[in-house]
Write a protein that holds these residues in place. Structure first.
Motif, short mmCIF file in Angstrom:
data_model
loop_
_atom_site.label_atom_id
_atom_site.label_comp_id
_atom_site.label_asym_id
_atom_site.label_seq_id
_atom_site.Cartn_x
_atom_site.Cartn_y
_atom_site.Cartn_z
N THR A 87 0.83 -1.21 0.00
CA THR A 87 0.00 0.00 0.00
C THR A 87 0.87 1.26 0.00
O THR A 87 0.51 2.27 -0.61
CB THR A 87 -0.96 0.03 1.20
OG1 THR A 87 -0.21 -0.13 2.42
CG2 THR A 87 -2.00 -1.07 1.11
N MET A 119 -5.02 0.66 -5.15
CA MET A 119 -5.63 0.14 -3.93
C MET A 119 -6.73 -0.88 -4.25
O MET A 119 -6.89 -1.89 -3.56
CB MET A 119 -6.20 1.28 -3.09
CG MET A 119 -5.17 2.23 -2.53
SD MET A 119 -3.93 1.42 -1.49
CE MET A 119 -2.83 2.83 -1.14
N SER A 137 -3.80 7.34 1.54
CA SER A 137 -2.53 7.40 0.78
C SER A 137 -2.26 8.78 0.21
O SER A 137 -1.12 9.10 -0.13
CB SER A 137 -2.56 6.37 -0.36
OG SER A 137 -3.46 6.76 -1.38
N PRO A 188 -10.39 -0.59 0.22
CA PRO A 188 -9.61 0.05 -0.86
C PRO A 188 -9.83 1.55 -0.96
O PRO A 188 -8.87 2.31 -1.16
CB PRO A 188 -10.10 -0.68 -2.12
CG PRO A 188 -10.58 -2.00 -1.66
CD PRO A 188 -11.18 -1.73 -0.30
N SER A 241 -8.17 3.26 2.04
CA SER A 241 -6.71 3.20 1.87
C SER A 241 -6.25 4.23 0.84
O SER A 241 -5.22 4.89 1.03
CB SER A 241 -6.28 1.80 1.44
OG SER A 241 -6.60 0.84 2.42
N ALA A 242 -7.01 4.36 -0.25
CA ALA A 242 -6.65 5.33 -1.28
C ALA A 242 -6.74 6.75 -0.73
O ALA A 242 -5.88 7.60 -1.03
CB ALA A 242 -7.56 5.17 -2.49
N ARG A 248 -3.39 5.86 -7.76
CA ARG A 248 -3.41 5.33 -6.39
C ARG A 248 -4.74 4.62 -6.12
O ARG A 248 -4.77 3.55 -5.51
CB ARG A 248 -3.19 6.44 -5.38
CG ARG A 248 -1.78 7.01 -5.40
CD ARG A 248 -1.47 7.78 -4.12
NE ARG A 248 -2.33 8.93 -3.94
CZ ARG A 248 -2.03 10.17 -4.34
NH1 ARG A 248 -0.89 10.39 -4.97
NH2 ARG A 248 -2.85 11.17 -4.13
#
Length: 452
Positions: free
Chosen positions: A153, A169, A386, A379, A382-383, A165
């Motif tokens: 990740t 993810m 990030s 996902p 997380s994106a 990104r």
């Protein structure tokens, strides 16, 4: 020139995403081979009268008595496996932020290779585990060294384009779905093909070693380093302070280690990051608890055999992979929070339907909604995470996020299974589904911060 540079960046991002997808898939295939074998492995050491096994069995017996779990082999295996899983998650809680921070200093690729070597060692220990103590040691080594997810990740977080990104993810999510769908089937097949019934686990263990060594070679030859030299060794925190920030739960929820670099995020970014971390933790806390008790419910209500449980999880895995590969990877960054809200709103009726499902049609309707939420929420979150922090902080940020998820997965099943046996399946699922309003409320707070 700008168009040519953009094309090169897109080509590089696509290559990185493909390599990360395949590397993580190899890793997860090796990791999931053991899942269908765990009950048989526990029975194996139980029948041998292993001292280390009996010591852990006493803890399981105490927990069973405390929450009123029936004295059945099926429940014993699930609780025993849950205890080992909680230990694994707690080790991940400790190691993930440390591994992520180390990758900010020394690079993603060296840390990914190092942790994969450690995971390979754990599989070798599993293959030669003549006693339960050695088997448990293999799980401890694996839990400490399992840095592939947080590092992958972080690699995706290094990509310059938010759209790339987001896609990365989602593809990490696809690798999870495929790994957890194909790995258990392969593990069961190689165990059945074993010549020596006493050593039925050696075939899957050696296959895990093969997958892990293949992963090392693939990373070594194919993965480019995504953290450039100017992103390394930039922290200005003292060693003691940095380690404290990475191990202290309160500091982790506050992402304190992220502020110790030369370019700390703005107050607005830090507020958003903390809220996203809380949403991630709250969602996985309730989700993992209901996910863990799902096998109890289907066994108790529908008398599902191990094969029927396997078919159910195969349905979940394939459905998740379809959503992640066809839908989640196309979600625009600007719509991710809205999509997370929609998915959490979908999971509330999903668990309510499962709670009252007295036939298989209703059960699988609930599982379909469950699979949609499971495919989208992590996902997208997380994106979003990030996108916070500079290149010098991506490993730390994603490592802390992974750590919060591991803590949720360690605590959620314990709480949910206690409620399940004290109050019943319906109460557990109805009450827990209602608590998903907590991450929904936190998402609202995040949007208010954006408007400030």
């Amino acid at each position: 020139m700008a168009g040519e540079k953009r094309s090169q960046e897109d080509s590089h991002s696509t290559r990185v995403i493909r390599v990360v997808f395949l590397a993580l898939l190899l890793d997860l295939l090796g990791f999931t081979l053991i899942l269908p074998l765990l009950p048989s492995i526990l029975d194996h050491y139980s029948q041998k009268g292993d001292d280390a096994y009996q010591s852990l069995q006493n803890i399981v017996d105490w927990f069973r008595g405390a929450v009123g779990v029936p004295m059945e082999t099926k429940y014993n295996n699930v609780l025993f496996g849950g205890l080992i899983g909680s230990l694994y998650s707690l080790l991940q809680f400790i190691s993930s932020p440390v591994i992520g921070a180390a990758s900010d200093k020394h690079g993603r690729k060296p840390l990914l290779l190092l942790t994969t070597v450690g995971v390979t060692t754990s599989y070798v220990l599993w293959a030669v585990s003549s006693s339960f103590g050695v088997f448990l040691l293999s799980r401890v080594v694996g839990g400490v060294c399992k840095g592939s997810v947080s590092l992958c990740t972080a690699i995706v977080a290094d990509l310059p384009c938010p759209k790339a990104r987001s896609k990365g993810m989602a593809m990490i999510g696809v690798s999870f779905s495929l790994g957890f769908t194909l790995g258990p089937i392969m593990g069961a097949y190689f165990a059945l093909r074993s010549v020596d019934a006493e050593l039925f686990y050696q075939g899957p263990a050696l296959l895990a070693v093969f997958f892990s060594i293949s992963d090392i070679l693939f990373i070594l030859l194919m993965l480019p380093e995504t953290l450039h030299q100017d992103g390394k060794d930039s922290s200005d925190a003292s060693g003691v302070q940095e380690v404290g920030d990475l191990l202290n739960p309160v500091a982790l929820f506050n992402f304190s280690a992220v502020t110790r670099t030369k370019e700390p995020p703005s107050k607005q970014q830090m507020r958003n990051l903390k809220v996203l971390g809380l949403v991630y933790f709250a969602y996985l806390f309730f989700f993992s608890g209901l996910e863990f008790t799902l096998s109890f419910l289907t066994h108790q209500r529908f008398q599902f055999s191990s094969m029927e449980q396997g078919k159910m999880y195969f349905f979940i895995g394939i459905t998740m992979a379809a959503f992640q590969g066809g839908y989640a990877r196309r979600i625009q960054p600007s719509r991710q929070i809205q999509t997370v809200r929609m998915a959490i709103l979908a999971i509330i009726p999903a668990f309510l339907i499962i709670a009252v499902a007295w036939n298989l049609v209703l059960l699988y309707v609930g599982l379909f909604l469950y699979s949609f939420a499971a495919a989208v929420v992590v996902p997208c979150l997380s994106a979003q995470v990030s996108g916070h922090g500079t290149v010098r902080q991506k490993g730390t940020v994603m490592g802390i996020l992974r750590s919060l998820g591991a803590l949720a997965r360690a605590l959620g099943p314990v709480v949910a299974s206690s409620v399940y046996w004290l109050s019943g399946a319906e109460t557990c699922f109805v009450v827990s589904s209602a608590f998903f309003i907590v991450p929904l409320f936190l998402l609202g707070c995040l949007e208010r911060h954006k408007e400030d």
